[in-house]
Design a protein around this motif. Structure first.
Motif, PDB file in Angstrom:
ATOM      1  N   PRO A   1      45.913  42.234  -1.405  1.00 20.09           N
ATOM      2  CA  PRO A   1      44.662  41.612  -0.953  1.00 20.09           C
ATOM      3  C   PRO A   1      43.540  41.859  -1.960  1.00 20.09           C
ATOM      4  O   PRO A   1      43.551  42.839  -2.703  1.00 20.09           O
ATOM      5  N   GLU A   2      42.570  40.965  -1.973  1.00 19.30           N
ATOM      6  CA  GLU A   2      41.501  41.052  -2.962  1.00 19.30           C
ATOM      7  C   GLU A   2      40.720  42.356  -2.866  1.00 19.30           C
ATOM      8  O   GLU A   2      40.262  42.894  -3.871  1.00 19.30           O
ATOM      9  N   GLN A   3      40.543  42.874  -1.645  1.00 17.24           N
ATOM     10  CA  GLN A   3      39.714  44.063  -1.462  1.00 17.24           C
ATOM     11  C   GLN A   3      40.457  45.360  -1.771  1.00 17.24           C
ATOM     12  O   GLN A   3      39.860  46.440  -1.741  1.00 17.24           O
ATOM     13  N   LEU A   4      41.766  45.276  -2.076  1.00 20.02           N
ATOM     14  CA  LEU A   4      42.562  46.468  -2.334  1.00 20.02           C
ATOM     15  C   LEU A   4      43.189  46.409  -3.725  1.00 20.02           C
ATOM     16  O   LEU A   4      43.502  45.325  -4.231  1.00 20.02           O
ATOM     17  N   THR A   5      43.365  47.577  -4.319  1.00 24.10           N
ATOM     18  CA  THR A   5      44.140  47.639  -5.551  1.00 24.10           C
ATOM     19  C   THR A   5      45.619  47.513  -5.195  1.00 24.10           C
ATOM     20  O   THR A   5      46.016  47.618  -4.031  1.00 24.10           O
TER      21      THR A   5
ATOM     22  N   GLN B   1      46.784  50.713  -3.526  1.00 21.23           N
ATOM     23  CA  GLN B   1      46.281  50.855  -2.156  1.00 21.23           C
ATOM     24  C   GLN B   1      47.039  49.939  -1.193  1.00 21.23           C
ATOM     25  O   GLN B   1      47.351  50.330  -0.071  1.00 21.23           O
TER      26      GLN B   1
ATOM     27  N   ARG C   1      49.304  51.255   1.936  1.00 23.37           N
ATOM     28  CA  ARG C   1      49.058  50.848   3.322  1.00 23.37           C
ATOM     29  C   ARG C   1      50.311  50.247   3.940  1.00 23.37           C
ATOM     30  O   ARG C   1      50.664  50.565   5.082  1.00 23.37           O
TER      31      ARG C   1
END
Length: 317
Positions: free
Chosen positions: A241-245, A248, A252
Motif C-alpha cells: 500500500p502507498e502508506q506503507l513501505t 511494513q 503486517r
C-alpha cells in the motif's frame, strides 16, 4: 578458601531461601526476607564460582537462585483475555481481512477440479495416463473407500491433522514466493480431479462424493484460507500500500499469517475428527454430509460474524 567452613557459615541462609521459594503464599515480612536472602545468596554464588571447583554445589545453589528470581519476578501465567482476544477477534479478523484472496483461491480451485473431474470422467482412457488401469480398477473396487478404514480412527485422525497442518504451514510460509503455493494447490487439484473422474467414469459418483464431502468442505476451506493468506503476504511484497513501505506491508501481512496458522490448527483438528470418525461411519450418507456441512457452515459463520466485527472495531479506532 575453606569450602566446608563457607558452607557451614552460609548454608542456613541457602536452606531458608529454598524454603521461602517453596511456599505458596508469603506475607510482607517474608517477601522482604526473600529479597534480602536472594541478594546475599547471589553474592555467595558469585564467590563460589570464582573460588570453588565443586560443580555439584554450584549447580545446587544456582537452582536456588533461579527459583528465587522466578518467585520475585513472577511466573508467566496464561492470559485468558489474550486467548479470548485470539478466538473472538484475532483469528477470525485475520481470516476475514484475507477473504478476497482465499475466496478467489477457492473459486479457481473448484473450477479447475471439476473441469478435470469432467474431463477424466468423459475420457476414461486418460486414467491410464495418470494412475494406470490396474490402479484405477483397484481404486474403484476398494481402494478409495478402504482408505478411510485402513487405520484406527484415532491414528488416522492424528495423521490427517498433522498432514493438513503441515500443508497449510507450507502455503503460509511459501506465500511470499507465490509460485510454490500454486504448485501445492495444483497437486491437490490433480489428486481430487483424477480420483473423482475415475470414480465417476466407473459409475461410483455416489461413493466419491458421499465420502469426500463430509470432511472435504471444512478441510479444503482451511487449505484455501492458508493459501489465500500466503498469497496475500506475497502480494504485500510485490505491491505494498502507498502508506506503507514494503517491509511494513509484509510485516503486517505476516502477523495475520501467524494468527491464521495458529487458528487453522484447530480447524484441521475438527476436520480430521470428521474424516476419521464421521466419513467412514455406518450411517446414511445424508447424515454424514449433514455433519460435515454443519461444521463448515459454523466455521464460515464464525469468520463472517466475528471477523467483520473485529474489522469494524479496528476501523473505528
Amino acid at each position: 578458601m575453606d569450602l566446608d567452613a563457607y558452607v557451614a557459615e552460609h548454608g542456613g541462609e541457602w536452606r531458608r531461601l529454598s524454603q521461602l521459594c517453596d511456599r505458596r503464599r508469603l506475607d510482607a515480612a517474608e517477601v522482604d526476607e526473600l529479597v534480602a536472602l536472594y541478594q546475599r545468596v547471589t553474592t555467595h554464588l558469585s564467590v563460589l564460582r570464582s573460588r570453588s571447583p565443586d560443580p555439584a554445589l554450584l549447580g545446587e545453589l544456582s537452582q536456588v537462585v533461579l527459583r528465587a528470581r522466578a518467585r520475585l519476578t513472577g511466573r508467566p501465567r496464561p492470559s485468558w483475555a489474550a486467548v479470548r482476544g485470539f478466538m473472538f477477534a484475532g483469528f477470525p479478523g485475520a481470516v476475514w481481512r484475507a477473504a478476497p484472496w482465499w475466496c478467489a483461491v477457492a473459486t479457481v480451485f473448484t473450477l479447475l477440479t471439476f473441469t478435470l473431474i469432467g474431463f477424466v470422467a468423459d475420457n476414461p482412457e486418460t486414467a491410464a495416463a495418470f494412475i494406470g488401469d490396474e490402479e484405477a480398477a483397484h481404486l474403484v473396487e476398494s481402494g478409495f473407500a478402504g482408505y478411510y478404514t485402513e487405520f484406527s480412527a484415532p491414528t488416522f485422525a492424528f495423521h490427517l491433522w498433522t498432514h493438513n497442518a503441515w500443508l497449510a504451514a507450507k502455503c503460509l510460509a511459501a506465500g511470499v514466493l507465490i509460485v510454490p503455493v500454486g504448485y501445492l494447490l495444483w497437486q491437490n487439484v490433480l489428486n481430487i480431479g483424477v480420483v473423482g473422474g475415475v470414480m465417476i467414469s466407473y459409475g461410483r459418483a455416489d461413493v466419491f462424493f458421499g465420502l469426500i464431502t463430509p470432511h472435504g468442505l471444512l478441510e479444503l476451506t482451511g487449505v484455501f484460507v492458508a493459501a489465500g493468506v500466503g498469497l496475500r503476504t506475497g502480494w504485500a511484497w510485490i505491491s505494498p500500500p502507498e502508506q506503507l513501505t514494503r517491509g511494513q506491508a509484509v510485516a503486517r501481512a505476516g502477523r495475520d499469517a501467524i494468527l491464521v496458522a495458529l487458528g487453522l490448527v484447530g480447524v484441521f483438528a475438527v476436520a480430521a475428527v470428521i474424516e476419521a470418525f464421521v466419513t467412514p461411519a455406518p450411517v446414511p450418507t445424508a447424515v454424514r454430509i449433514a455433519v460435515g456441512a454443519a461444521a463448515w457452515l459454523a466455521f464460515l459463520a464464525y469468520v463472517v460474524l466475528l471477523g467483520s466485527r473485529a474489522r469494524a472495531d479496528v476501523d473505528d479506532r
